[in-house]
Design a protein around this motif. Sequence first.
Motif, PDB file in Angstrom:
ATOM      1  N   LEU A   1       0.834  -1.200   0.000  1.00 59.58           N
ATOM      2  CA  LEU A   1       0.000   0.000   0.000  1.00 59.58           C
ATOM      3  C   LEU A   1       0.871   1.253   0.000  1.00 59.58           C
ATOM      4  CD1 LEU A   1      -2.753  -0.982   2.610  1.00 59.58           C
ATOM      5  CD2 LEU A   1      -2.900  -1.089   0.103  1.00 59.58           C
ATOM      6  N   PHE A   2       0.431   2.252  -0.746  1.00 59.00           N
ATOM      7  CA  PHE A   2       1.170   3.513  -0.888  1.00 59.00           C
ATOM      8  C   PHE A   2       0.450   4.588  -0.080  1.00 59.00           C
ATOM      9  CE2 PHE A   2       2.666   6.913  -4.161  1.00 59.00           C
ATOM     10  CZ  PHE A   2       3.694   7.307  -3.303  1.00 59.00           C
ATOM     11  N   LEU A   3       1.115   5.068   0.988  1.00 61.61           N
ATOM     12  CA  LEU A   3       0.569   6.090   1.886  1.00 61.61           C
ATOM     13  C   LEU A   3       1.302   7.410   1.642  1.00 61.61           C
ATOM     14  CD1 LEU A   3      -0.954   7.197   4.391  1.00 61.61           C
ATOM     15  CD2 LEU A   3       0.817   6.111   5.814  1.00 61.61           C
ATOM     16  N   VAL A   4       0.540   8.477   1.382  1.00 62.48           N
ATOM     17  CA  VAL A   4       1.139   9.778   1.048  1.00 62.48           C
ATOM     18  C   VAL A   4       0.596  10.868   1.969  1.00 62.48           C
ATOM     19  CG1 VAL A   4       1.444  11.529  -0.751  1.00 62.48           C
ATOM     20  CG2 VAL A   4       1.475   9.098  -1.357  1.00 62.48           C
ATOM     21  N   ASP A   5       1.516  11.671   2.492  1.00 63.93           N
ATOM     22  CA  ASP A   5       1.195  12.825   3.339  1.00 63.93           C
ATOM     23  C   ASP A   5       1.172  14.080   2.465  1.00 63.93           C
ATOM     24  OD1 ASP A   5       1.813  15.250   4.858  1.00 63.93           O
ATOM     25  OD2 ASP A   5       2.266  13.974   6.569  1.00 63.93           O
TER      26      ASP A   5
ATOM     27  N   ILE B   1      -3.629   5.442   0.056  1.00 65.45           N
ATOM     28  CA  ILE B   1      -4.123   6.201   1.216  1.00 65.45           C
ATOM     29  C   ILE B   1      -3.511   7.597   1.131  1.00 65.45           C
ATOM     30  CG2 ILE B   1      -4.411   6.244   3.724  1.00 65.45           C
ATOM     31  CD1 ILE B   1      -3.287   3.274   3.599  1.00 65.45           C
ATOM     32  N   LEU B   2      -4.367   8.602   1.236  1.00 64.58           N
ATOM     33  CA  LEU B   2      -3.912   9.989   1.155  1.00 64.58           C
ATOM     34  C   LEU B   2      -4.551  10.773   2.288  1.00 64.58           C
ATOM     35  CD1 LEU B   2      -2.313  11.930  -0.846  1.00 64.58           C
ATOM     36  CD2 LEU B   2      -4.556  12.574  -1.719  1.00 64.58           C
ATOM     37  N   TYR B   3      -3.770  11.623   2.936  1.00 65.08           N
ATOM     38  CA  TYR B   3      -4.341  12.464   3.982  1.00 65.08           C
ATOM     39  C   TYR B   3      -3.737  13.850   3.942  1.00 65.08           C
ATOM     40  CZ  TYR B   3      -0.097  11.623   6.830  1.00 65.08           C
ATOM     41  OH  TYR B   3       1.197  11.567   7.278  1.00 65.08           O
ATOM     42  N   THR B   4      -4.422  14.778   4.608  1.00 61.28           N
ATOM     43  CA  THR B   4      -3.942  16.151   4.692  1.00 61.28           C
ATOM     44  C   THR B   4      -4.425  16.747   6.005  1.00 61.28           C
ATOM     45  OG1 THR B   4      -3.708  18.224   3.452  1.00 61.28           O
ATOM     46  CG2 THR B   4      -5.908  17.272   3.553  1.00 61.28           C
TER      47      THR B   4
ATOM     48  N   ALA C   1      -8.835  16.659   9.681  1.00 57.95           N
ATOM     49  CA  ALA C   1      -7.819  16.084   8.803  1.00 57.95           C
ATOM     50  C   ALA C   1      -8.451  15.125   7.793  1.00 57.95           C
ATOM     51  CB  ALA C   1      -6.756  15.351   9.621  1.00 57.95           C
ATOM     52  N   PRO C   2      -8.663  15.574   6.557  1.00 63.07           N
ATOM     53  CA  PRO C   2      -9.210  14.697   5.525  1.00 63.07           C
ATOM     54  C   PRO C   2      -8.310  13.500   5.224  1.00 63.07           C
ATOM     55  CG  PRO C   2      -9.447  17.000   4.888  1.00 63.07           C
ATOM     56  CD  PRO C   2      -8.565  16.975   6.100  1.00 63.07           C
ATOM     57  N   ILE C   3      -8.945  12.363   4.962  1.00 61.79           N
ATOM     58  CA  ILE C   3      -8.209  11.142   4.623  1.00 61.79           C
ATOM     59  C   ILE C   3      -9.079  10.289   3.709  1.00 61.79           C
ATOM     60  CG2 ILE C   3      -9.030   9.894   6.671  1.00 61.79           C
ATOM     61  CD1 ILE C   3      -6.253   8.526   6.791  1.00 61.79           C
ATOM     62  N   SER C   4      -8.438   9.543   2.812  1.00 70.26           N
ATOM     63  CA  SER C   4      -9.170   8.691   1.880  1.00 70.26           C
ATOM     64  C   SER C   4      -8.435   7.369   1.685  1.00 70.26           C
ATOM     65  CB  SER C   4      -9.334   9.414   0.533  1.00 70.26           C
ATOM     66  OG  SER C   4     -10.089   8.628  -0.371  1.00 70.26           O
ATOM     67  N   PHE C   5      -9.209   6.297   1.591  1.00 72.48           N
ATOM     68  CA  PHE C   5      -8.677   4.950   1.370  1.00 72.48           C
ATOM     69  C   PHE C   5      -9.305   4.379   0.098  1.00 72.48           C
ATOM     70  CE2 PHE C   5      -8.814   5.775   5.886  1.00 72.48           C
ATOM     71  CZ  PHE C   5      -7.667   5.202   6.420  1.00 72.48           C
ATOM     72  N   ASN C   6      -8.489   3.787  -0.773  1.00 72.64           N
ATOM     73  CA  ASN C   6      -9.067   3.153  -1.950  1.00 72.64           C
ATOM     74  C   ASN C   6      -9.453   1.706  -1.633  1.00 72.64           C
ATOM     75  OD1 ASN C   6      -6.689   1.648  -2.056  1.00 72.64           O
ATOM     76  ND2 ASN C   6      -5.931   2.593  -3.949  1.00 72.64           N
TER      77      ASN C   6
END
Length: 429
Positions: free
Chosen positions: A215-219, A238-241, A254-259
Amino acid sequence: MQRALFSRSALLAQQAAAALDSPLAARSSPLLQRLDRSMSSVTIPPPACMLRPLEAPLRYLFGPGPSNVPPRVLAAGGRPIIGHLHPEMYEIMNDIKKGIQYAFQTENNMTISMSGSGHAAMECAVFNTVEPGESVLVAINGIWGERVAEIAERMGANVHRMVKTPGGYFTNKEIEQAMQKHKPVLFFLAHGESSSGFCHPIDGIGDICRKHDCLFLVDTVASLGAAPIFMDKQNIDILYTGSQKALNAPPGTAPISFNDRACHKMFNRKTKPVSYLFDMTHLSNYWGCDGKPARAYHHTGPVSGFFALRESLAILAERGLEESWRKHKEVAAYLYRGLEDLGVKLFIPERDLRLPSVTTVAIPEGYDWREMLAYIMKHHQMEMTGGLGPSIGMVMRIGLMGYNCEKSNADMALHALADALKNCKKSRA
């Protein structure tokens, strides 16, 4: 309505006073005396500070965040509170979800906002997708990789670090070699490393992660809205901000999204996540992402914070992502020219690798950076900051993002910096 409430309160007070003068009150005097004694047993007096009105100075927040919040977002956060489980609140949460999907450029159903700062999203991502003993690969070229590595170690993961100095760049070849060696279930990379002002290229890394079943997690806490990011196209799992930087909302959401790949991993665990508050089994229901007809109580979300976040996402939608990216790039380039005219060296030499929202400069030779920042705060009511984590003592950071992303603000920052260079002591060495 308020006048009616005040009138009713006055009536109740009169009735209470009359009751105290009644024969019943006289018969109850021993009880009242005991009550009075119990009330007088308070030994800690009200603190003097709490008897004064709240004071907060007006400052120019030209650091790496939080940034100044536009009046429209402040007004949204000041609207009357509603219940966190009211239908109207669910509708606002649905709006937030759609706004995040636009900002992230994703169609992921599992898209929510955490009740907390960017660290909450960071922990949520790791806690839900990693189990004790599993391998995690972390790219560290600043403080955020360090934080993720510590979080993963605390919950029992087997953490492998790829380390470079602040501003360092990881090639896709280096990343793939590390994946082949350590076979991680999760790979972390900061897109916007605010401690060094570095914006890391993303293209191709998601493909490598899929090739190695990782899994690729990006800040994107410091980069969302300021630099292009495409969650779906770039195969980010997974992406969050965070809310407090280019999104221009107050800190605390803090928005976050999972595919689907990430959801399959986190909803087929052998163990429960170490955090109840950040357990996506519950949060997915609270945000209406699990397909169930009813949402159950999990925690009390930050109602005012969600109001402000929705408004900030609305502003981004109205402006448009591409225009927001263009504006940040244009103002950053304007700031670069001004800094070069002052003789200040930019820390990231390659323009295309600079984070548009947070510009880092090498500490001017012979100057005490702490003295310079204190001078700017005292004489200009302006926040700029030093480094963070491994970049402490290496850089000074100037942030112009979201509402603050204007050439006029760049001029103010340049004037303050020039004033500090002129008036702060410079060592002979």
